[in-house]
Scaffold this motif. Structure first.
Motif, mmCIF file in Angstrom:
data_model
loop_
_atom_site.group_PDB
_atom_site.id
_atom_site.type_symbol
_atom_site.label_atom_id
_atom_site.label_comp_id
_atom_site.label_asym_id
_atom_site.label_seq_id
_atom_site.Cartn_x
_atom_site.Cartn_y
_atom_site.Cartn_z
ATOM 1 N N ARG A 186 -2.490 -3.335 -3.179
ATOM 2 C CA ARG A 186 -2.324 -4.248 -4.305
ATOM 3 C C ARG A 186 -1.866 -5.601 -3.781
ATOM 4 O O ARG A 186 -1.044 -5.674 -2.857
ATOM 5 C CB ARG A 186 -1.313 -3.687 -5.320
ATOM 6 C CG ARG A 186 -1.857 -2.437 -6.007
ATOM 7 C CD ARG A 186 -0.868 -1.819 -6.977
ATOM 8 N NE ARG A 186 -1.427 -0.612 -7.572
ATOM 9 C CZ ARG A 186 -2.010 -0.559 -8.781
ATOM 10 N NH1 ARG A 186 -2.092 -1.666 -9.519
ATOM 11 N NH2 ARG A 186 -2.497 0.570 -9.244
ATOM 12 N N THR A 203 -4.255 2.923 -2.509
ATOM 13 C CA THR A 203 -4.727 1.591 -2.885
ATOM 14 C C THR A 203 -3.910 0.521 -2.181
ATOM 15 O O THR A 203 -2.799 0.772 -1.705
ATOM 16 C CB THR A 203 -4.627 1.357 -4.405
ATOM 17 O OG1 THR A 203 -3.241 1.277 -4.789
ATOM 18 C CG2 THR A 203 -5.299 2.480 -5.179
ATOM 19 N N PRO A 219 -6.501 -3.501 -8.216
ATOM 20 C CA PRO A 219 -6.150 -2.844 -6.956
ATOM 21 C C PRO A 219 -7.346 -2.774 -6.005
ATOM 22 O O PRO A 219 -8.485 -2.589 -6.443
ATOM 23 C CB PRO A 219 -5.719 -1.440 -7.398
ATOM 24 C CG PRO A 219 -5.351 -1.580 -8.831
ATOM 25 C CD PRO A 219 -6.222 -2.658 -9.386
ATOM 26 N N THR A 230 -9.399 -0.744 -3.547
ATOM 27 C CA THR A 230 -9.565 0.692 -3.359
ATOM 28 C C THR A 230 -10.567 0.975 -2.256
ATOM 29 O O THR A 230 -11.364 0.126 -1.863
ATOM 30 C CB THR A 230 -10.031 1.370 -4.653
ATOM 31 O OG1 THR A 230 -11.368 0.933 -4.944
ATOM 32 C CG2 THR A 230 -9.122 1.003 -5.821
ATOM 33 N N GLN A 247 -10.268 7.776 -8.620
ATOM 34 C CA GLN A 247 -8.856 7.535 -8.873
ATOM 35 C C GLN A 247 -8.060 8.827 -8.700
ATOM 36 O O GLN A 247 -8.418 9.876 -9.229
ATOM 37 C CB GLN A 247 -8.649 6.990 -10.284
ATOM 38 C CG GLN A 247 -7.210 6.548 -10.564
ATOM 39 C CD GLN A 247 -7.082 5.825 -11.890
ATOM 40 O OE1 GLN A 247 -8.055 5.694 -12.623
ATOM 41 N NE2 GLN A 247 -5.898 5.355 -12.184
ATOM 42 N N THR A 300 0.848 -1.190 0.000
ATOM 43 C CA THR A 300 0.000 0.000 0.000
ATOM 44 C C THR A 300 0.876 1.229 0.000
ATOM 45 O O THR A 300 2.073 1.160 0.303
ATOM 46 C CB THR A 300 -0.944 0.001 1.210
ATOM 47 O OG1 THR A 300 -1.950 0.989 1.028
ATOM 48 C CG2 THR A 300 -0.194 0.286 2.508
#
Length: 874
Positions: free
Chosen positions: A203, A201, A215, A217, A222, A196
């Motif tokens: 991942r 985000t 990802p 979220t 975004q 992170t």
């Protein structure tokens, strides 16, 4: 005359930020506004490691008494805290480290630094091989694969990398984050890496053939998500949590589903998150100075651990899950006990919750409180419905019917009310009692309601509010407890007349009153089989009576030094009862032996979950759920050997006076609180809890001389604590007793060297004292003191002004003018106007008092300085 130069209390970090918690810690008992029911058991241990300026802590994977540290200057070492009072060191080396990790086998350490390099170490602090370059920029996180054969790193270059212990890359770098990667973690099975960072985000990077997930979220558009600083997998690998800049905890299922849309945990940046080994709780550390413990549903499992000297930057949980190490931004290291007993109270009532009940299906909790409202809650703390239960009064009694679709309440307005499960009224209020209704119950068939209260009357009602029997006078004083037996043909009552009475369903008495209690009876219930009655009194005495014949079967004591009354309730299994006294809950066997450990939970009422999973407690801070598992923990303790409560000359138990005083404090009734504490102190002049609490009440009433007297005695009777000296310093400062203020702050800083508030307020006090010294003509000493103040308060106009006046008195005209000009630059128009008014008063011509520094004002100021005037003093 001194013109309004400075406020009477320090303008930064008001003392009240720590007064309550400080007094609680200082006295080892929390008496004021902090809820006993939500406190962690035990108190923190401050480890004497301040000189190391520790910034990160990592627990040893298998040793509960060892943790790894990284300091602000890059040092790294192992600390042994088997004896927390005397921490020892396995090693302490210069590692140029920012982050570190210990291999799962406990045989290897990896560190990463600001220069992007990685270094391996033995557990004795010896280097293994040469450092190697891992990232272009700082290494921000390190995590070992559970197998121990590899480890992952994250960096400021936006990459996640996997390494073998030889320093060779295990696979190509993982790229995808937009910006810094702040932290990295491995899944328990070692097949996933979570990372992170600044892009907000999380991942998940698979190490096998599993397809890459999108990802994770928070739902923000975004590029607009808040920076996430820390990430962790649950021990079962099913969940991922992360937290960061917005103070929220985000939780995802392993398939990428956002499980919860961000619990608001803290008021500031969350710097670190960690799971307990059992996976039931998540711990968070924040810049708001608190460490919090959460269930995965977002409810707090314990009260926040507070007391840090500043932002909390790192936490680590012991491998056994029973302790936590935290470190503040100032390097203060604390060891806290972890306890899974409590969750944060459900809040909604305005004031104390007096009564609570759980629906027969275990899905709903009903509560009534001082505010006269009735709330219905789901067991995760969500409010299902609410109603004004007793207009103009409090709700002191509440119960569900056997089907769970009706709720009956009784209140201080003398009315009994019936409600549907959705919170709507089911009938007109039942009237008949004179005074408060203190207890209500449904019959097992749900067709009758029994109520009793302050008037000593027992009334039996049908569901439409009609009398089902002739009301009977059960006592000449208040009845505090009423209950049906399992078959519904008998009713038991008990109250202030110290007797237990048995009645038929038609209201006719059964046998003679049962006598023998030495204090008023707070609770009486039938055993599940209906053959016995268990009654408990205010002093903690429990008696067991045979229903047939009324003989006393057995008696035992659940008393301690602080007895506030006892309540008995049978568990759903029917083989345990619970006794509450002095803010303590405990399970007991039917023979009067303890079946579990005492648990702190100051409650006025409680009820079992019918499924036997938890107990619901109602008290001053709301509704709290306590797990049965924790209640059943057992340590051998003989409570009967503990001292009984003492009775004052007024005939009141000390514990009750403390309870009354604390309740008064809770509602801001400080005069009434002082009366309760006075009675205790007359009985025992060395009662440090009462002295400390009365001191706080005096502080709130601004009776500073009396507060100082009580604090002085409390300090004499107590172990040395910074908090008590800080309180006394505050009182002395408000009396302009600067010498005593500084002496107490010196003691605070001796006991707590990193106390920023004490440092600032001591400097502020030097500034106040410097002005007084100047007025007394002691200008050289005044200059020494104002210079000490300005080391901390460098931009305070009043202190710079003091130095300017001292310079005038010393004949240093140019330096005085420079200081006055600096005051006007920092203080702006307010201080320019103040000087203009003062110059005019002294006979100079500064022009209009408009707050504008013009040539006339400057020339008038120069003339005043040359004449040696005392500008702001008439």
């Amino acid at each position: 005359m001194i013109k309004d130069r400075i406020t009477p209390t320090a303008p930064r970090s008001p003392l009240w930020r720590s007064a309550l918690s400080g007094l609680c810690l200082a006295l080892s008992v929390c008496l004021l506004a902090l809820p006993t029911s939500a406190q962690p058991t035990g108190f923190d241990t401050r480890l004497d490691l301040d000189a190391l300026s520790i910034q990160r802590v990592i627990y040893h994977p298998s040793d509960n008494a060892v943790f790894l540290f990284v300091s602000a200057d890059g040092r790294m070492g192992l600390v042994d805290i088997a004896d927390p009072a005397r921490p020892g060191f396995a090693f302490d080396v210069d590692a140029a480290a920012d982050v570190a990790a210990i291999a799962p086998a406990g045989d290897l350490i990896v560190t990463g630094g600001e220069d992007g390099t990685i270094q391996l170490w033995t557990m004795a602090g010896a280097r293994v091989g040469e450092p190697f370059s891992a990232h272009d920029g700082s290494v921000t996180g390190i995590a070992f694969n559970p197998s121990g054969k590899s480890f992952a790193t994250s960096g400021a270059d936006g990459l996640v990398r996997l390494w073998m212990q030889t320093g060779e890359a295990a696979m190509p770098a993982f790229a995808g984050h937009d910006g810094w990667v702040s932290d990295v973690a491995f899944s328990p099975d070692g097949n996933l890496i979570a990372s992170t960072g600044s892009d907000g985000t999380v991942r998940l990077w698979p190490l096998d053939d599993t397809p890459m997930l999108p990802p994770l979220t928070t739902g923000a558009p975004q590029g607009t998500g808040s920076w996430l600083s820390s990430v962790a997998f649950s021990p079962d690998g099913d969940r991922v949590v992360a937290a960061g800049e917005d103070g929220r905890l985000w939780q995802w299922s392993i398939d990428g589903t956002l499980a919860h849309r961000g619990f608001q945990l803290h008021d500031d940046w969350v710097r670190d998150v960690a799971f307990t080994p059992d996976g039931d709780r998540v711990l968070t550390a924040s810049d708001d100075g608190a460490v919090r413990v959460w269930t995965t549903s977002g409810l707090t499992a314990e009260a926040p651990f507070e007391g840090e000297d500043g932002p909390v930057r790192s936490i680590a949980v012991s491998p056994q899950g029973d302790r936590l190490v935290s470190v503040s931004a100032y390097g203060t290291v604390r060891l806290w006990p972890l306890d899974s007993t409590f969750i944060e109270p459900f809040r909604g009532h305005d004031g104390s919750v007096y009564s609570v009940a759980v629906s027969p299906d275990g899905d709903l909790i009903a509560s009534g409180g001082r505010d006269g409202r009735v709330f219905l809650w789901t067991t995760d703390g969500q409010r299902a419905a609410s109603r004004n239960g007793q207009q103009g009064g409090s709700v002191g009694a509440i119960a569900f019917n056997p089907d769970g679709d009706l709720i009956v309440t009784g209140g201080s307005d003398g009315l009994v009310r019936l409600w549907h499960r959705d919170g709507t009224s089911a009938a007109q209020p039942f009237s008949g009692h004179q005074g408060s209704v203190t207890t209500v119950a449904f019959s097992p068939d749900g067709e009758r309601i029994v109520s009793a209260g302050e008037d000593g009357m027992v009334r039996i009602w049908t569901l439409d509010g009609s009398p089902a029997a002739v009301p009977v006078r059960a006592s000449g004083s208040m009845i505090g407890s009423v209950a049906f037996n399992a078959s519904g043909d008998r009713i038991v009552t008990a109250g202030h007349d110290q007797t237990v009475r048995l009645w038929r369903r038609d209201g006719s008495p059964v046998g003679a009153p049962l006598s023998g209690h030495e204090a008023w009876i707070t609770s009486a219930v039938f055993s599940p089989d209906g053959s016995q009655i268990y009654s408990a009194d205010f002093r903690g005495g429990v008696r067991v009576w045979a229903v047939n014949g009324g003989q006393l079967v057995r008696q035992f004591s659940a008393s301690s030094s602080l007895v506030l009354g006892a309540v008995v309730v049978f568990s759903p299994a029917g083989d345990l009862l619970i006794v509450e006294h002095s803010g303590t809950l405990r399970l007991w066997n039917l023979d009067g032996t303890p079946a579990g450990d005492p648990m702190d939970a100051e409650a006025s009422d409680f009820a079992f979950d019918p499924n036997g999973q938890f107990v619901v407690a109602a008290g001053t801070e709301g509704i709290t759920l306590l797990s049965m598992e924790d209640l059943q923990r057992r340590e051998v303790t003989d409570l009967e050997e503990e001292p009984r409560d003492e009775i004052t000359a007024e005939g009141m138990p000390v514990s009750m006076l403390l309870l009354m005083g604390n309740a008064s404090m809770d509602f801001g009734e400080f005069e009434e609180a002082i009366e309760s504490y006075d009675a205790i102190i007359r009985h025992d002049p060395t009662h440090r809890v009462a002295l400390g609490s009365r001191a706080y009440a005096y502080l709130r009433l601004e009776r500073f001389e009396l507060a100082i007297a009580d604090l002085t005695e409390t300090i004499r009777l107590s172990p040395p604590t910074a908090e008590l000296h800080e309180l006394r310093a505050f009182a002395s400062l408000n009396l302009d007793d600067f010498d005593s203020t500084i002496a107490d702050f010196d003691e605070v800083l001796r006991l707590d060297p990193g106390n920023e508030y004490a440092q600032e307020t001591r400097a502020y006090t030097y500034g106040r004292r410097a002005w007084r010294l100047y007025l007394d003509g002691q200008v050289d000493q005044a200059l020494t003191e104002i210079d000490a103040a300005l080391l901390v308060w460098s931009d305070t106009p009043a202190f710079i002004d003091t130095r300017a006046h001292v310079f005038i008195a010393q004949g240093r005209a140019d330096e005085a003018l420079a200081e006055f000009q600096r005051v006007m630059q920092i203080g702006g128009a307010e201080w320019v106007q103040r000087y203009q008014e003062a110059l005019a008063t002294h006979g100079y011509e500064p022009g209009p008092a408009d707050g504008v520094l013009g040539e006339n004002t400057r020339l008038a100021l120069i003339a005043c300085i040359q004449d040696g005037c005392r500008l702001l003093v008439e």
